[in-house]
Write a protein that holds these residues in place. Structure first.
Motif, PDB file in Angstrom:
ATOM      1  N   PHE B  88       0.859  -1.190   0.000  1.00 47.21           N
ATOM      2  CA  PHE B  88       0.000   0.000   0.000  1.00 47.21           C
ATOM      3  C   PHE B  88       0.894   1.239   0.000  1.00 47.21           C
ATOM      4  O   PHE B  88       1.858   1.301   0.753  1.00 47.21           O
ATOM      5  N   ASN B  89       0.534   2.157  -0.840  1.00 47.33           N
ATOM      6  CA  ASN B  89       1.291   3.404  -0.917  1.00 47.33           C
ATOM      7  C   ASN B  89       0.474   4.534  -0.287  1.00 47.33           C
ATOM      8  O   ASN B  89      -0.704   4.700  -0.592  1.00 47.33           O
ATOM      9  N   GLN B  90       1.123   5.282   0.587  1.00 51.44           N
ATOM     10  CA  GLN B  90       0.403   6.344   1.296  1.00 51.44           C
ATOM     11  C   GLN B  90       0.993   7.723   1.025  1.00 51.44           C
ATOM     12  O   GLN B  90       0.864   8.640   1.833  1.00 51.44           O
ATOM     13  N   ASP B  91       1.638   7.880  -0.120  1.00 51.44           N
ATOM     14  CA  ASP B  91       2.175   9.190  -0.490  1.00 51.44           C
ATOM     15  C   ASP B  91       1.048  10.078  -1.005  1.00 51.44           C
ATOM     16  O   ASP B  91       0.231   9.637  -1.820  1.00 51.44           O
ATOM     17  N   PHE B  92       1.026  11.287  -0.555  1.00 46.72           N
ATOM     18  CA  PHE B  92       0.132  12.273  -1.147  1.00 46.72           C
ATOM     19  C   PHE B  92       0.628  13.675  -0.809  1.00 46.72           C
ATOM     20  O   PHE B  92       1.502  13.852   0.045  1.00 46.72           O
ATOM     21  N   ASP B  93       0.079  14.620  -1.495  1.00 43.24           N
ATOM     22  CA  ASP B  93       0.511  16.000  -1.332  1.00 43.24           C
ATOM     23  C   ASP B  93      -0.646  16.888  -1.770  1.00 43.24           C
ATOM     24  O   ASP B  93      -0.945  16.971  -2.957  1.00 43.24           O
ATOM     25  N   VAL B  94      -1.319  17.489  -0.828  1.00 44.60           N
ATOM     26  CA  VAL B  94      -2.449  18.348  -1.196  1.00 44.60           C
ATOM     27  C   VAL B  94      -2.384  19.671  -0.424  1.00 44.60           C
ATOM     28  O   VAL B  94      -1.769  19.760   0.637  1.00 44.60           O
ATOM     29  N   ALA B 103      -5.541  34.009   6.656  1.00 41.05           N
ATOM     30  CA  ALA B 103      -4.435  34.097   5.701  1.00 41.05           C
ATOM     31  C   ALA B 103      -3.640  32.801   5.659  1.00 41.05           C
ATOM     32  O   ALA B 103      -2.533  32.768   5.153  1.00 41.05           O
ATOM     33  N   TYR B 104      -4.197  31.736   6.203  1.00 40.17           N
ATOM     34  CA  TYR B 104      -3.458  30.483   6.301  1.00 40.17           C
ATOM     35  C   TYR B 104      -4.154  29.387   5.504  1.00 40.17           C
ATOM     36  O   TYR B 104      -5.349  29.433   5.255  1.00 40.17           O
ATOM     37  N   ARG B 105      -3.368  28.405   5.179  1.00 40.76           N
ATOM     38  CA  ARG B 105      -3.933  27.211   4.560  1.00 40.76           C
ATOM     39  C   ARG B 105      -3.060  26.026   4.942  1.00 40.76           C
ATOM     40  O   ARG B 105      -1.934  26.190   5.415  1.00 40.76           O
ATOM     41  N   TYR B 106      -3.607  24.861   4.716  1.00 41.07           N
ATOM     42  CA  TYR B 106      -2.869  23.648   5.008  1.00 41.07           C
ATOM     43  C   TYR B 106      -2.093  23.191   3.774  1.00 41.07           C
ATOM     44  O   TYR B 106      -2.604  23.247   2.652  1.00 41.07           O
ATOM     45  N   HIS B 107      -0.897  22.727   4.006  1.00 36.07           N
ATOM     46  CA  HIS B 107      -0.176  21.951   3.001  1.00 36.07           C
ATOM     47  C   HIS B 107       0.104  20.600   3.652  1.00 36.07           C
ATOM     48  O   HIS B 107       0.867  20.520   4.611  1.00 36.07           O
ATOM     49  N   ILE B 108      -0.537  19.603   3.139  1.00 37.19           N
ATOM     50  CA  ILE B 108      -0.474  18.296   3.786  1.00 37.19           C
ATOM     51  C   ILE B 108       0.364  17.371   2.917  1.00 37.19           C
ATOM     52  O   ILE B 108       0.051  17.142   1.747  1.00 37.19           O
ATOM     53  N   VAL B 109       1.418  16.886   3.509  1.00 40.60           N
ATOM     54  CA  VAL B 109       2.326  15.996   2.786  1.00 40.60           C
ATOM     55  C   VAL B 109       2.368  14.665   3.530  1.00 40.60           C
ATOM     56  O   VAL B 109       2.704  14.625   4.715  1.00 40.60           O
ATOM     57  N   GLY B 110       1.995  13.613   2.836  1.00 39.62           N
ATOM     58  CA  GLY B 110       2.048  12.279   3.414  1.00 39.62           C
ATOM     59  C   GLY B 110       3.094  11.443   2.699  1.00 39.62           C
ATOM     60  O   GLY B 110       3.229  11.516   1.475  1.00 39.62           O
ATOM     61  N   ARG B 111       3.862  10.714   3.457  1.00 42.52           N
ATOM     62  CA  ARG B 111       4.877   9.839   2.869  1.00 42.52           C
ATOM     63  C   ARG B 111       4.864   8.507   3.612  1.00 42.52           C
ATOM     64  O   ARG B 111       4.742   8.489   4.840  1.00 42.52           O
TER      65      ARG B 111
END
Lengths: 364, 353
Positions: B88-94, B103-111
């Motif tokens: 199973f691969n759990q890489d993502f980047d959104v 003035a903020y937002r999320y940058h979600i990086v999964g590895r």
């Protein structure tokens, strides 16, 4: 082909941060908003040392008076041969202002000197500075610099029996004068010896001493001011905010009533307290939030200070971190102003909070 | 971005170019009817994906090692198989939009992901059949950084979720291979996977550690090949895991759905090279936002380049179209497998020259 072109264009333009797929997470953290009033609040006035000022004020009007005190290291040898002694000052604005120079009779320290105190333990006998009743010289600020010939008859008194010079305003109004922190426009004394030999003595200490004729506080208002410091203490009850929450927005807002000002921009700062509130409680020198409040001629504008980092610190480090904050002028040596903030009512001070809870695990 | 992640196909370019029939790959411990020499292969995978949602497009890319496999012939027609690959691969980047008008937002990086360390033994019988059994040690970890960023790119806080996985799995497989056709299949009984999550909030505060006991349903895989004409091979594959039966801490998950994956492929020589084509359809085991099903159609293409005295370089290219709710993804996959077959060949020494 179309998608390939889009991908290449996006790569080259670097616009690869669009929220594509975010809603697919389906575990978007919950957020909550709160509006809080302070549970503890107080204001106090204090004569503060203004020796750190880049720009010093000299002048007076119906509400404030400001004097300048400057000290030089003048050698007491060869005074008899001095042909002339000139005090050189550089104004930072073009306000005409007459003043008189008198020698200060009590030792003082620029880190602690104020209208009331000569240093951290010694009170002036006369608030505003003790001086010998002799006029070293006088002048009027005009142009970019001012050179005043000091009376040589009192040079010996100035060097041997005095602790610098106090400038007393003679006119109404205020002029801004560069302090010793300026490289090229610092106050200095130029001594001229025979054969036109000159010796320049730069100011080693300086400060301005500010007084107001109304230091009393109105109990219906919180007050913030510079020159004579008016400080407002606030503490907000943040116990309901979970410590793991990320603070997305934390803004103090209020509608100030300007009681006194010398220009259209009032500079405010928020300082974190290190210990429970008292008049002598230690607080952070550098403000964690800063606002240049510009006075609008058309309508009253709400002042808003972003204290997100401070609230994040408080909520993430309970229970002994939230000692409250001080709302002050920043810097407090800036041109005199004084504002009032209602303690209650629609224009009272509020903290608006938005916080976001941590995300959930991917396994649910 | 949810569940256990994306199911990875067998990490073998030769199989991937035929539509990735798992039962015909080394994932089936009973596939090795004929094995006269030790072989190794290593596979690398490059993926480029264009995501599209409500008129917005985003490109992300990824290159990673995909797997390693070895098979060793043993006496008495036995084989030893070993390898490692990612299940199973759990890489993502959104990225999120601005959060609640701030003035903020999320940058979600999964590895990360879940890998299988495989070791098994197989036995070839009657020169046309093979059975095998394989033990899989499942290990893995993933890390998600939820960066709370300003529009200028500076991040002001990070919430990190770390997950570690461990578990054991057993597979049994068999295959029959004749000149005209072959049939293969394997079965993986229910897998119990332990997961442990820990969170660091703002990089400082430690939240409680959570334990999950995940029970994966059985997996069935079937594959068949037919040689209707000389040098033409037709391939079909089927995999089924009743994902609706997955439980987390003995609680059934409502958002999972059963998934039957099927694929077709063919291989034939075109000039000096072997050309392979395939198609596969993979419905996902969880649903998109709005409980919409996620579908994944893929076209596969590949070939082999022989490397004298070494083995071969297998190349597979895939084009995938994945749709789920408002989101669609078009992905290109390039897989390279370097296969080494020449080790420990028996050499005949000729004296005198």
């Amino acid at each position: 082909m179309k998608n390939t072109v889009i991908a290449l264009v996006m790569l080259f333009l670097g616009c690869n941060t669009l929220p594509v797929g975010y809603d697919q997470l389906q575990r978007i953290p919950a957020d909550s908003s709160l509006t809080l009033g302070p549970d503890t609040l107080a204001s106090y006035a204090k004569y503060i040392p203004l020796g750190a000022a880049d720009i010093m004020s000299l002048g007076q009007d119906s509400a404030y008076e400001s004097r300048i005190i400057i000290n030089f290291t003048l050698a007491d040898s060869s005074l008899d041969s001095v042909k002339s002694a000139k005090l050189i000052l550089h104004p930072a604005d073009s306000t005409p202002m007459s003043f008189v120079c008198r020698p200060c009779s009590v030792a003082w320290n620029s880190n602690a000197v104020s209208w009331k105190m000569a240093d951290s333990v010694t009170h002036w006998l006369n608030p505003g500075g003790d001086y010998w009743h002799i006029d070293l010289g006088s002048g009027t600020f005009e142009g970019e610099s001012l050179v005043i010939d000091l009376n040589l008859d009192y040079l010996d008194t100035l060097v041997r029996n005095s602790h610098g010079i106090i400038l007393f305003p003679s006119d109404t109004g205020f002029v801004a004068v560069h302090s010793r922190y300026s490289q090229t426009t610092a106050p200095r004394i130029c001594l001229t010896y025979p054969d036109d030999v000159k010796k320049i003595c730069n100011a080693v200490e300086d400060a301005h001493l500010v007084d107001t004729n109304n230091i009393h506080l109105n109990p219906q208002y919180l007050e913030v001011g510079s020159g004579v410091a008016f400080r407002t203490y606030l503490r907000f009850p943040l116990d309901s905010v979970p410590k793991e929450a990320t603070i997305a927005r934390a803004e103090i807002s209020f509608l100030p009533h300007v009681e006194y000002r010398r220009n259209d921009t009032l500079s405010l700062g928020v300082h974190r307290l290190f210990e429970p509130f008292s008049r002598y409680a230690r607080f952070e020198d550098e403000p964690c939030a800063h606002l240049n409040y510009i006075i609008s001629p058309d309508a009253d504008s709400v002042a808003t200070l972003d204290i997100r980092k401070l609230v994040q610190f408080w909520t993430a480090n309970p229970p002994d971190s939230n000692f409250g904050l001080l709302l002050t002028a920043y810097p407090e040596w800036s041109e005199m102003f004084r504002i009032k903030i209602p303690r209650a009512g629609p224009n009272a001070l509020k903290l608006k909070l938005l916080y976001i809870m941590p995300p959930e695990d991917r396994i649910q | 971005m949810r569940g256990l992640g994306e199911i990875n196909p067998p990490a073998d370019a030769r199989i991937m170019s035929l539509g990735s029939p798992a039962a015909l790959s080394y994932l089936n411990p009973g596939i090795l009817v004929h094995l006269d020499k030790t072989c190794f292969n290593g596979t690398a995978l490059a993926i480029g994906t264009i995501g599209s949602e409500t008129g917005q497009n985003r490109f992300i890319g990824n290159i990673r090692p995909a797997g390693f496999h070895s098979a060793v012939p043993l006496p008495l027609n036995s084989r030893l198989v070993m390898g490692i690959d990612q299940r199973f691969n759990q890489d993502f980047d959104v990225w999120s939009e601005l959060l609640s008008d701030t003035a903020y937002r999320y940058h979600i990086v999964g590895r990360g992901g879940i890998h299988a360390l495989r070791a098994g033994i197989a036995h070839s019988m009657f020169k046309t059949g093979c059975i095998g059994i394989e033990y899989n040690r499942l290990v893995g970890s993933s890390r998600e950084d939820w960066r709370f960023e300003t529009l200028e790119g500076a991040y002001v806080s990070i919430d990190t979720i770390e997950l570690t996985y461990s578990g054991n799995a057993l597979k049994i497989g068999a295959s029959v291979q004749t000149e005209l056709f072959s049939i293969a299949g394997f079965y993986e009984p229910s897998v119990r996977l332990n997961a442990k999550s820990s969170r660091r909030v703002h990089g400082v505060v430690k939240d409680s550690i959570k334990d999950y006991k995940i029970k994966l349903p059985n997996l069935f895989a079937l594959g068949a090949t037919v040689n209707p004409f000389e040098k033409l091979v037709l391939v079909a594959g089927l995999e089924y895991r009743p994902w609706s039966g997955i439980t987390v801490n003995n609680t059934a998950s409502e958002s999972n759905r059963d998934a039957i994956r099927f694929c077709f492929g063919s291989a034939c020589p075109v000039g000096p090279v072997q050309l392979r084509l395939g198609y596969s359809y993979q419905p996902w085991y969880y649903t998109a936002a709005g409980n919409e099903p996620i579908t994944d159609h893929r076209l596969h293409l590949g070939t082999s380049i022989p490397i004298p005295k070494f083995g071969s370089l297998d190349i597979a290219a895939e084009l995938s179209r994945r749709d789920g709710g408002y989101l669609s993804e078009t992905s290109g996959y390039l897989t390279l497998t370097l296969a080494y077959h020449e080790a420990w060949l028996k050499r005949t020494r000729h004296w005198g020259y």
